[in-house]
Design a protein around this motif. Structure first.
Motif, PDB file in Angstrom:
ATOM      1  N   THR A  82     -37.278 -11.666 -23.027  1.00  0.00           N
ATOM      2  CA  THR A  82     -35.917 -11.145 -23.520  1.00  0.00           C
ATOM      3  C   THR A  82     -36.308 -10.659 -25.240  1.00  0.00           C
ATOM      4  O   THR A  82     -35.856  -9.862 -25.446  1.00  0.00           O
ATOM      5  N   ALA A 105     -26.398  -7.035 -31.351  1.00  0.00           N
ATOM      6  CA  ALA A 105     -27.314  -7.983 -30.952  1.00  0.00           C
ATOM      7  C   ALA A 105     -26.933  -8.690 -29.520  1.00  0.00           C
ATOM      8  O   ALA A 105     -27.810  -8.720 -28.719  1.00  0.00           O
ATOM      9  N   GLY A 106     -25.652  -8.990 -29.450  1.00  0.00           N
ATOM     10  CA  GLY A 106     -25.171  -9.746 -28.344  1.00  0.00           C
ATOM     11  C   GLY A 106     -25.178  -8.861 -27.057  1.00  0.00           C
ATOM     12  O   GLY A 106     -26.030  -9.284 -26.137  1.00  0.00           O
ATOM     13  N   THR A 157     -28.888  -8.120 -26.205  1.00  0.00           N
ATOM     14  CA  THR A 157     -29.791  -9.060 -25.666  1.00  0.00           C
ATOM     15  C   THR A 157     -29.324  -9.387 -24.179  1.00  0.00           C
ATOM     16  O   THR A 157     -30.103  -9.739 -23.448  1.00  0.00           O
ATOM     17  N   SER A 199     -31.769  -9.585 -21.238  1.00  0.00           N
ATOM     18  CA  SER A 199     -31.741 -10.747 -20.360  1.00  0.00           C
ATOM     19  C   SER A 199     -31.933 -10.134 -18.747  1.00  0.00           C
ATOM     20  O   SER A 199     -32.639 -10.627 -18.107  1.00  0.00           O
TER      21      SER A 199
END
Lengths: 957, 544
Positions: free
Chosen positions: B329, B483-484, B487, B491
């Motif tokens: 990731t 970014a949250g 990601t 994931s």
């Protein structure tokens, strides 16, 4: 007014948003620019003040927003006493600096840029002190390094500025990177990166085996930022920045970021012997060293810089003691130092601004010329020296008190003695600052005529000096509550500071007295001491740093250039060696099973073919410098390979191989025309030997691999059985190879014809650009060889190619049509037709032939690709996937039943592309010949017009 | 049935053909078609990404042949993401090239660009290793054409090295495929995944050699040491917009490794993973070191940027080498970041070259140039991103990688290498940037530097160029701010990658496959005895 923590992100963001203003507002004038910049800071300050009452009540304001949960990086802010103190200092002094800088910067300086950088820095700094997440803190931390880099290098025409900026960035960057590691370790110990969580896990952290590494790494960040020994050297060189920057970043705020972080982490990291010995010792050394060096600096700003280093060391030492009382003093001194040191820096800037020099040796006697500045400097310097009743005295006295009862390696004398020594030098250089600049006789050789500056310029330092006096006179009233809540935040307890001027005849009193008297004595002996200092050898940090960076830059240059020297032979050798090694590594790591197949018997035909291949390959190696010969040998190899295909019953492959072989050899022959006949020898015997070994090893490895493969069966059943079974049923063709090409794996073919088409386009573009460049000029001067044949377009060849032409075309058509069921297909047919055309061009000249064909080669390639693509897309109309084929049978009465297949249309696309690509390549090559001055013939066969007879006659002949 | 999945491949190919066929002498038309085509591709790619984000793996059987016998295209989260990234980057680069007139300086720029996009898209979408080879060829030859666009002696020389080195790689690709096919008898990735996991012990050595050879092939594309030699000269000499597009080319190699070594030679096959992982990690550590040292050891911005790319690929492979979901990731995030920031860096370098005297990007002190402040700001941002300083995505990516390798053995070494090389890169960027942007000297002839309107000759639309550069910067910023969500998509992507049974099922048996309305069972070509039956897709009205 209780706002919770909602103001916090706005406070942190305001300077960043404000950073956009100056760049625009500078167009409205310098004052407008400064005003609006000031407003941004002021607004943030007001919001902070609105949040302050809650903090004074003992609350901790918080704001939380998830940013990157996977990393644990959150936009969490908190405001407690420590944050309030620092944020107040940053924003408050920031406003004073903005005011000061308005008058300090000259008209030539780009003020908009300055304020932008300054606000970026301010935002980063506020971010550090408000962060409730150590990763977020890291972000702001590194931002301060970056913005400080920009600010130090602000006067980019000055080499000192550029070097100082790079040095500061390197040193603080180093610390920042160490801190990244330290913070990540710390977070992994606790399992959270939120500061408020981490602060509650003292036992967990200190019991962890990673405590020491984390501590060292985090302290590396703090020490580099706060210029602690041995990283102190960058700070004086950062003084190349404009003075407002020095006052703001390098005395009042940024360098205190390290102290802030130590204070912030104090509850969980301190209290261990490791902490004490690392932090207190470093602080002590820095304090003494900085003070000593400061005394011998003649540059006003350098003196102040080293004095800053010394005071930062003092605070570090106090934090290192690990006691609550010492922490209170540390906090108090942070406040005091910020006030008097910023005032001193700004005053130094005023002196520099007015007299055009900062050299103490060229100053003196300014007290009458600059009375206001004199008063400001004197008060601030006395505070720095620790003279009662000013605020510097209070905290220094308390520091000495703490030092007096702290033992170092169970020795009770070392610490107090060295602390007194530091204080002594501190007194000396503070006195010197006043005495050698302002006192003494008035001089008449100042570089400029000094006088006090405009009010706007001395307003800021004056304001700070008022604070110095007020805190000194009424410490408990003005600073007491702030110190209390700050200390509470640092220690986690509820300390109460008792600040007073008189503690009785305690050791600290005598130490203080000794320091003041000794300092005065040292000043009076300054001349002698300075001679001794200058005579003594001492390491110069900048010289060492420069040597290291220069050496590593040079080493990097050397390594990079040596490794990448541009030799393709070398790269190829490394390629072959590395891949052979990797392959062998993979091979020998595991047991190899016995072969599952018998080797076929070797018969005479195969043996001859093998020998032929080996000999011609060997000859290529031996004679590769003769280019035409190697081309011929290449042809031999190609034919031998084709024969092998025939032998193994692969007629399609053989046909393809032969036709590709013919086309490439012809094109290569044409290209060879422009190359020298022989390749020069460029490498010595050892190199060739080395390359031979590598090439031999790689060749043997590939041979071995092939051998191993050929003697083994598939481990699982191959998919080819399906292709054999379904070629006719599903693909409508009896020739499996062709059905694979146009149907089963038609998409591959689609890609490959595009490759071919692109290659032709690239050859065309390449030729064009070569002809435009020096290559074109070279060709212009490139005369044909003397031994050129007299008849460029010989009669025999022209006649033969004309006769062959229809036959070749028919063969092409035949090969194309039978392709689906028997060896052949669009690709081979395209090549055959291309060869037929090539021959015409060779026989009668390109221009002559080109005039007789109607299609542009570019368009042909594109049309071929389009045909293939459209065929593929046609299946969409039938609701099928791209390139789904269908076929059927048509009965046209006189002829037999006739099969059609969409694959045929696809194959047509292949055919057109191949012809177009080959012809475009030929066209490109011929355009090079024409550049050499080759003349265009009018008739299909003629003799070289340039030879013998007059050109006109030659053409008519 | 939807055909969108193949559109990112076919649309650029058709666009290129149209451009070559009908508008090869009209740059304006080429620009319009090229940009319009790429915009359409972005729209399609975005649609595909939305579709893939549901977690359904979509399979497209080319020619309606069932896997593993025909070629399949496979759309999962990873390929959808890469396709979208490529489309965006290609559009930005094309706009830049149009805005700076780069596309006029040679022939066939836009056609080659479209073909290049087609090749990259194909490489990301294909589910067949031989088809991957074909697309590698497409993108190699197209990139060669782009690389030598506009010519020049140094560029042509670098181009020769590029093409020779990569042709060696192509040859090696065939060796690798030959070895793998000879052992497993198949080329379909999903089928390979099944067969490799069932391979008898007696054939491990062969398949392992095949795997390692394939790894080296992809490593060449990804510029992993010691197979990176083609990169520095190529990137330093190629036209900068092309180099900016090449930012995705190294990622093609990285993608291929990630795909093949999670799906076919997955980390659950110790026989292969034990060889591959140490090789990758070792190479990655050397790559980042040499790359960042090269950043410090450069004396031209172009070369600096080229080595920064190598260093950044080293970081990518440090993350990739351990094949755990966390590291993967992090690596994916870093790949996104590295693509955008590399492209930004090269566009900035190009702006410097175009404006400086003698088109030089060397560190020598030269007079200040037009728009220096703006370009310096862009360079500063790109440098921050590349060196992994906050507040841009490089920092986030680096933290993600550092954190994800922490539980693994050798974490200390990896951390040390990453952090120390970061410092080297910071110093290198600071030196280069301060030499070019700060250390300017006054122009020799005209006394007043501001008095330059005399030279304000008709310039190409620089607004377009700056738009392109700033949109890359905006991309980097968005990648950081979001970014949250990014990601969490990544994931899920990683989850899908390591759930390889899902991929295998989708390709070989799954219900998600785009398999014609008749359904999978009814349409196999081999199933029906009568090849020309009514239901057979390949049959027609008239029976035989």
């Amino acid at each position: 007014m209780d706002t919770g923590g909602n103001f916090l992100p706005i406070i942190a963001a305001l300077p960043f948003v404000g950073a956009l203003i100056p760049g625009v507002m500078i167009r409205a004038g310098r004052t407008a620019c400064a005003t609006y910049t000031f407003m941004a800071s002021a607004l943030a300050f007001i919001l902070l003040m609105l949040s302050a009452p809650a903090v004074f009540r003992g609350e901790v304001l918080q704001f939380q927003l998830e940013w990157l949960p996977m990393l644990g990086l959150n936009v969490n802010f908190m405001l407690d006493g420590l944050g309030l103190l620092f944020a107040g200092l940053i924003l408050g002094i920031g406003m004073l600096i903005i005011l000061y800088a308005r008058f300090y910067l000259s008209r030539e300086d780009p003020m908009g840029q300055f304020y932008t950088y300054l606000l970026l820095f301010q935002g980063a700094m506020v971010g550090i002190v408000l962060s409730d997440n150590i990763l977020l803190l890291l972000v702001f931390w590194e931002l301060t390094s970056l913005s400080s880099f920009l600010l130090i290098g602000y006067w980019k025409h000055l080499p000192e500025g550029r070097q100082g900026a790079r040095m500061a960035l390197t040193v603080t960057g180093l610390g920042g990177l160490a801190m990244i590691a330290g913070m990540l370790i710390l977070g992994s110990i606790v399992g959270s990166y939120d500061l408020s969580v981490i602060l509650q896990h003292k036992e967990l952290i200190q019991a962890s085996p990673y405590y020491l590494p984390a501590l060292i790494l985090i302290l590396a960040g703090c020490f580099t930022k706060s210029a602690q020994f041995p990283f102190h050297f960058w700070l004086p060189h950062a003084m190349a920045a404009p003075t407002p920057v020095s006052a703001y970043l390098h005395s009042a705020t940024m360098v205190k970021a390290g102290l802030f972080l130590m204070a912030r982490m104090w509850p969980v990291l301190s209290g261990t012997p490791e902490w004490f010995y690392i932090v207190a010792t470093t602080g002590l050394i820095t304090m003494v060293l900085g003070a000593v060096i400061a005394l011998f600096k003649d540059d006003l700003k350098a003196l102040l810089a080293f004095s800053t280093v010394s005071h930062l060391g003092l605070i570090t030492m106090l934090l290192g003691f690990g006691t609550e009382a010492a922490a209170i003093v540390a906090v108090f001194h942070i406040l005091n130092h910020a006030t008097f040191k910023a005032a001193l820096f700004m005053s130094a800037g005023i002196v520099d601004h007015e007299t055009h020099t900062r050299d103490i040796k060229r100053l003196g006697g300014l007290r009458h010329l600059m009375p206001v500045t004199f008063v400001i400097v004197t008060i601030a310097a006395l505070s720095m020296a620790g003279i009662p009743p000013l605020n510097g005295f209070l905290s220094k006295e308390m520091m000495l008190e703490e030092a007096s009862h702290t033992a170092w390696l169970s020795n009770p004398w070392i610490l107090p003695a060295l602390a007194t020594l530091g204080a002594l030098f501190s007194v000396a250089y503070s006195f010197r600052l006043v005495a050698h600049v302002f006192l003494g006789p008035k001089r008449d050789d100042y570089p400029a005529k000094p006088h006090d500056p405009a009010f706007g310029m001395w307003a800021s330092p004056a304001f700070l000096v008022v604070l110095v006096v007020l805190i000194g006179l009424m410490p408990n009233l003005i600073a007491g509550p702030l110190v209390d809540i700050t200390a509470a935040a640092v220690t986690g307890g509820h300390p109460h500071a008792h600040i007073s001027h008189w503690h009785g005849l305690v050791p600290a009193f005598w130490m203080s007295v000794a320091a003041i008297l000794g300092g005065a004595l040292f000043l009076s002996l300054h001349g002698a001491l300075e001679r001794g200092w200058n005579a003594a050898p001492r390491p110069e940090a900048k010289v060492i740093f420069d040597a290291i960076t220069r050496a590593s830059t040079r080493a990097s240059h050397w390594l990079t250039d040596t490794l990448h020297n541009g030799s393709i032979t070398r790269y190829g050798a490394i390629f072959a060696a590395a891949i052979t090694a990797a392959g062998l590594f993979a091979w020998f790591e595991s047991p190899m099973s016995a072969p599952t197949r018998e080797m076929l018997p070797i018969n005479a035909i195969m043996a001859i073919g093998w020998v032929l291949l080996v000999i011609s390959t060997g000859c290529i190696i031996a004679f590769h410098r003769n280019r035409i010969l190697s081309l011929v040998l290449l042809g031999v190899i190609g034919l031998a390979v084709s024969m092998a295909f025939v032998y193994f019953s692969a007629p399609d492959l053989a046909l393809t191989q032969i036709s590709v072989e013919v086309v490439t050899i012809i094109l290569l022959l044409l290209a060879l025309n422009f190359l020298p006949g022989r390749t020069p020898v460029e490498s010595g015997m050892p190199r060739r030997l080395r390359d031979a070994v590598i090439a031999g090893a790689a060749g043997l490895a590939v041979g071995g691999l092939t051998y191993a493969i050929l003697l083994r069966d598939f481990a699982a059943e191959s998919i080819s059985a399906y292709h054999l079974a379904n070629s006719y049923k599903g693909g409508g063709g009896k020739n499996v190879v062709n059905v694979i090409l146009v149907d089963f794996r038609g998409f591959d073919t689609f890609g490959e014809i595009i490759v071919l088409g692109i290659a032709a386009l690239v050859i065309y573009a390449l030729t064009k650009s070569v002809l435009r460049g020096p290559g074109g000029r070279w060709l212009l001067n490139w005369g044909p060889d003397d031994d050129e044949a007299g008849d460029r377009h010989p009669l025999m060849m022209v006649v033969v190619t004309r006769v062959i032409m229809p036959i070749a075309l028919m063969v092409g058509a035949y090969i194309f049509l039978r392709g689906h069921n028997a060896p052949g297909g669009g690709f081979i047919a395209g090549l055959i037709v291309a060869i037929a055309l090539l021959m015409q061009y060779m026989a009668s000249g390109f221009a002559w032939a080109e005039e007789r064909q109607r299609y542009h080669y570019h368009a042909m390639i594109a049309a071929g690709v389009m045909t293939a693509a459209v065929t593929g897309m046609g299946s969409w109309l039938a609701g099928r996937q791209f390139l789904t084929s269908s076929y059927g049978y048509i009965h046209i009465p006189p002829i037999e039943e006739f099969e059609w297949a969409t694959a045929m249309a696809f194959d047509t696309g292949v055919f057109i592309t191949v012809v177009g690509a080959v012809m475009l390549a030929l066209h490109s090559l011929s355009s090079m010949s024409r550049r050499t001055g080759e003349q265009v013939n009018i008739h299909p066969m003629d003799v070289d017009p340039g030879r013998g007879a007059a050109p006109a006659d030659g053409k008519e002949a | 049935m939807t055909h969108w999945i193949i559109a990112p491949i076919v649309l650029p190919a058709v666009m290129a053909a149209i451009i070559v066929m009908s508008m090869r002498h009209h740059v304006l038309l080429q620009r319009i078609f090229s940009i319009a085509g790429l915009t359409a591709v972005i729209a399609i790619a975005a649609g595909l990404a939305v579709q893939a984000s549901t977690g359904v793996i979509e399979v497209y059987d080319l020619g309606n042949w069932p896997a593993p016998f025909g070629i399949v295209l496979v759309l999962d989260r990873l390929s959808a993401m890469m396709v979208l990234l490529t489309a965006v980057l290609a559009l930005v680069v094309t706009v830049y090239a149009a805005g700076t007139d780069w596309d006029r300086r040679g022939n066939h720029f836009h056609a080659l660009m479209q073909f290049q996009v087609m090749g990259i898209m194909g490489a990301f979408l294909t589910g067949d290793v031989f088809n991957l080879f074909v697309f590698f060829e497409v993108l190699l030859i197209a990139s060669y054409g782009l690389m030598i666009h506009a010519g020049g002696t140094r560029r042509l020389r670098a181009g020769l090295q590029y093409v020779v080195f990569n042709l060696l790689g192509s040859t090696l690709f065939l060796f690798a495929l030959g070895t793998i096919y000879a052992t497993t008898g198949t080329l379909n990735m999903a089928d390979l995944a099944v067969r490799v996991s069932e391979i008898p012990q007696s054939d491990i050595a062969l398949i392992r050699v095949g795997a390692v050879l394939l790894l080296t092939v992809f490593a060449i594309k990804a510029a992993l040491l010691p197979l990176h030699f083609w990169l520095p000269e190529t990137y330093a000499e190629a036209p900068a917009p092309v180099t900016a597009l090449f930012a995705i080319m190294t990622k093609v190699g990285a993608y291929a490794i990630l795909r093949v070594f999670t799906l076919i030679f997955g980390p659950d096959l110790p026989d292969i993973a034990d060889v591959v992982e140490p090789l990758l990690l070792g190479a990655a550590l050397i790559t980042i070191t040499i790359g960042m040292i090269g950043v410090l050891g450069s004396n031209r911005l172009g070369r600096l940027a080229a080595f920064a790319v190598i260093g950044s690929m080293g970081t990518v492979f440090i993350g990739m080498s351990s094949f755990t979901p966390e590291t993967t990731t992090a690596t994916l995030y870093y790949i996104l970041h590295s693509t955008l920031s590399t492209a930004l860096l090269f566009l900035t370098v190009d702006m410097v070259r175009e404006r400086r005297m003698g088109s030089s990007d060397g560190y020598a002190s030269l007079p200040a140039f037009r728009q220096q402040g703006l370009i310096a700001a862009l360079f500063f941002a790109a440098a921050i991103a590349m060196a992994g300083m906050p507040p841009l995505s490089g920092f986030v990516g680096k933290l993600l990688i550092l954190k994800s390798v922490w539980p693994l053995p050798g974490a200390g070494l990896i951390w040390a290498v990453i952090l120390v090389t970061s410092l080297i890169a910071i110093v290198g960027f600071a030196q280069g940037g301060s030499a070019v942007f700060w250390k300017t000297k006054a122009p020799e002839e005209s006394a007043e530097p501001a008095d330059a309107p005399a030279e304000a000759a008709p310039e190409p639309a620089q607004g377009l160029a700056f738009t392109a550069a700033f949109s890359l910067l905006a991309g980097i910023i968005l990648l950081t701010v979001f970014a949250g969500p990014v990601t969490s998509y990544l994931s899920a992507t990683t989850g899908q990658l390591y759930q390889r049974q899902g991929y295998v099922d989708a390709v070989l048996t799954g219900p998600e496959r785009v398999g014609g309305d008749a359904g999978y069972g009814a349409k196999g070509h081999g199933d029906a005895d009568d090849g020309h039956g009514e239901t057979d897709t390949h049959a027609t009205e008239e029976g035989h």
